[in-house]
Design a protein around this motif. Structure first.
Motif, PDB file in Angstrom:
ATOM      1  N   UNK A   1     -61.861 -28.772  62.226  1.00 21.04           N
ATOM      2  CA  UNK A   1     -61.249 -30.088  62.408  1.00 21.04           C
ATOM      3  C   UNK A   1     -62.298 -31.164  62.202  1.00 21.04           C
ATOM      4  N   UNK A   2     -61.998 -32.140  61.352  1.00 22.38           N
ATOM      5  CA  UNK A   2     -62.878 -33.287  61.130  1.00 22.38           C
ATOM      6  C   UNK A   2     -62.218 -34.498  61.775  1.00 22.38           C
ATOM      7  N   UNK A   3     -62.920 -35.102  62.729  1.00 23.52           N
ATOM      8  CA  UNK A   3     -62.399 -36.233  63.500  1.00 23.52           C
ATOM      9  C   UNK A   3     -63.146 -37.500  63.103  1.00 23.52           C
ATOM     10  N   UNK A   4     -62.422 -38.456  62.525  1.00 22.39           N
ATOM     11  CA  UNK A   4     -63.015 -39.700  62.056  1.00 22.39           C
ATOM     12  C   UNK A   4     -63.239 -39.641  60.560  1.00 22.39           C
ATOM     13  N   UNK A   5     -62.460 -40.421  59.796  1.00 23.02           N
ATOM     14  CA  UNK A   5     -62.466 -40.312  58.336  1.00 23.02           C
ATOM     15  C   UNK A   5     -62.916 -41.611  57.685  1.00 23.02           C
ATOM     16  N   UNK A   6     -63.967 -42.198  58.248  1.00 26.65           N
ATOM     17  CA  UNK A   6     -64.536 -43.411  57.687  1.00 26.65           C
ATOM     18  C   UNK A   6     -65.511 -43.106  56.567  1.00 26.65           C
ATOM     19  N   UNK A   7     -66.519 -43.968  56.415  1.00 29.36           N
ATOM     20  CA  UNK A   7     -67.465 -43.860  55.298  1.00 29.36           C
ATOM     21  C   UNK A   7     -68.204 -42.521  55.295  1.00 29.36           C
ATOM     22  N   UNK A   8     -68.502 -41.997  56.472  1.00 25.63           N
ATOM     23  CA  UNK A   8     -69.202 -40.723  56.560  1.00 25.63           C
ATOM     24  C   UNK A   8     -68.224 -39.556  56.685  1.00 25.63           C
ATOM     25  N   UNK A   9     -67.258 -39.661  57.603  1.00 23.61           N
ATOM     26  CA  UNK A   9     -66.381 -38.540  57.906  1.00 23.61           C
ATOM     27  C   UNK A   9     -65.606 -38.017  56.703  1.00 23.61           C
ATOM     28  N   UNK A  10     -65.093 -38.919  55.866  1.00 23.92           N
ATOM     29  CA  UNK A  10     -64.339 -38.468  54.690  1.00 23.92           C
ATOM     30  C   UNK A  10     -65.255 -37.735  53.709  1.00 23.92           C
ATOM     31  N   UNK A  11     -66.472 -38.253  53.526  1.00 25.31           N
ATOM     32  CA  UNK A  11     -67.415 -37.572  52.643  1.00 25.31           C
ATOM     33  C   UNK A  11     -67.788 -36.196  53.200  1.00 25.31           C
ATOM     34  N   UNK A  12     -67.956 -36.122  54.513  1.00 27.09           N
ATOM     35  CA  UNK A  12     -68.261 -34.829  55.133  1.00 27.09           C
ATOM     36  C   UNK A  12     -67.136 -33.834  54.886  1.00 27.09           C
TER      37      UNK A  12
END
Length: 363
Positions: A5-16
């Protein structure tokens, strides 16, 4: 098959999330964010189910996920991390929190889970290098960790472009910086001195002391240790001028019967005027000497573009690879900042170099 689960899809989270799709080709993913508008973007990646953020949704996902990868706003991060840790799920976090990550150690140890805090560019890869240097040289006489995310050339009037929260940016020039001096932790004025360094492939830069050592203050044995934030020459003097003039003050002043905080006015001006569509560069330059006389210098440079800026991309690279190591069972339980994971330094280096990070090491 692992479920992440990836929580937070901002500038870093989406790239992660995108990088994890490459690293974990057999995994399934959940993507969680407060903004439902990102749903089509993340579901287009495949193997990913989007969930609008709520505490109940997060609790349900924590119970069935092998790992939760977090990239949260600093204002909300720690309470959410605490609630996730209490679910005994492994966590790899890149959020900035004022709270000490080791506050979660009792919960993490009781669960036998893994919690990697500060798994980004700096803090993050900078910590990994510091841990590796100590492993190589033994106890350190000195280590300077110099980091910067800057435009590829000095953009007037301050030689800088604002790409993140301007209030958080201004705080760097105000907040006392904790360093180690003569074996003692001391707090110093971040603008009390200017450091100059020549970085191969970039040029001459200047820097100011910043409060980014965090877990290194606890885990790294050094007689002298500093983090220095890098900028183009001339920038530090201009920021000191603005600060000394009172424009970074939080004390209210009255203007035409309106009460205004100068720092908020300055942040608005920065947001409006310090914008430019320019390429950027992320730089880590570490210089260390051991008490026995050994020396180590590492420089890591990533050139970014307007479409894919270097600093969030470098951050996501480290975030994703640390997460990959946890899924593969290669990280021992406990609170494990990257300085405690120096045995994986060569793997990180190989991965970063495969993504166009230029790394040069001198001994």
């Amino acid at each position: 098959m692992s479920e992440v689960t990836v929580l937070g899809l901002g500038r870093v989270g989406y790239r992660t999330l995108k990088l994890l799709h490459e690293l974990l080709s057999q995994a399934s993913f959940n993507a969680v964010d407060a903004n439902p508008g990102v749903k089509p973007l993340v579901e287009a990646l495949g193997r990913t189910v989007f969930h609008a953020y709520s505490q109940d949704v997060l609790k349900q996902l924590a119970k069935k996920s092998d790992l939760i990868v977090t990239a949260l706003p600093s204002s909300t991060a720690f309470p959410i991390l605490k609630s996730l840790a209490e679910e005994c799920v492994d966590i790899v976090d890149v959020s900035f929190t004022r709270e000490d990550p080791y506050l979660l150690e009792p919960v993490v140890e009781k669960c036998g889970s893994v919690f990697i805090p500060d798994a980004g560019f700096a803090p993050g890869y900078s910590n990994l290098v510091a841990g590796y240097v100590e492993r190589e040289l033994g106890e350190l006489e000195s280590i300077d960790i110099m980091v910067g995310g800057i435009p590829s050339y000095p953009v007037p009037p301050l030689g800088y472009v604002v790409t993140w929260n301007p209030l958080d940016l201004i705080e760097e020039y105000k907040r006392p910086a904790r360093i180690i001096r003569n074996g003692e932790v001391v707090a110093v004025d971040p603008l009390s001195e200017t450091v100059t360094v020549d970085v191969e492939g970039v040029g001459r830069l200047e820097g100011f002391v910043s409060d980014g050592l965090r877990t290194l203050l606890r885990n790294t044995k050094a007689r002298n240790m500093r983090e220095i934030t890098l900028r183009w020459p001339g920038h530090v003097g201009l920021m000191k001028f603005l600060r000394d003039l009172g424009l970074m003050s939080e004390e209210y002043v009255e203007i035409n019967n309106n009460r205004v905080q100068p720092v908020r006015l300055l942040a608005k001006i920065f947001e409006a005027r310090l914008k430019a569509d320019v390429n950027d560069v992320a730089i880590l330059h570490v210089e260390a000497t051991g008490t026995s006389g050994g020396r180590y210098v590492e420089t890591a440079v990533l050139q970014g573009t307007v479409e894919n800026p270097a600093t969030p991309y470098f951050t996501a690279l480290v975030h994703a690879y640390a997460s990959y190591l946890v899924v593969k069972g290669l990280v021992k339980p406990g609170v494990q900042p990257l300085e405690n994971m120096s045995e994986h330094k060569h793997k990180f280096k190989e991965y970063l170099e495969s993504k166009n990070v230029k790394i040069n090491i001198k001994r």
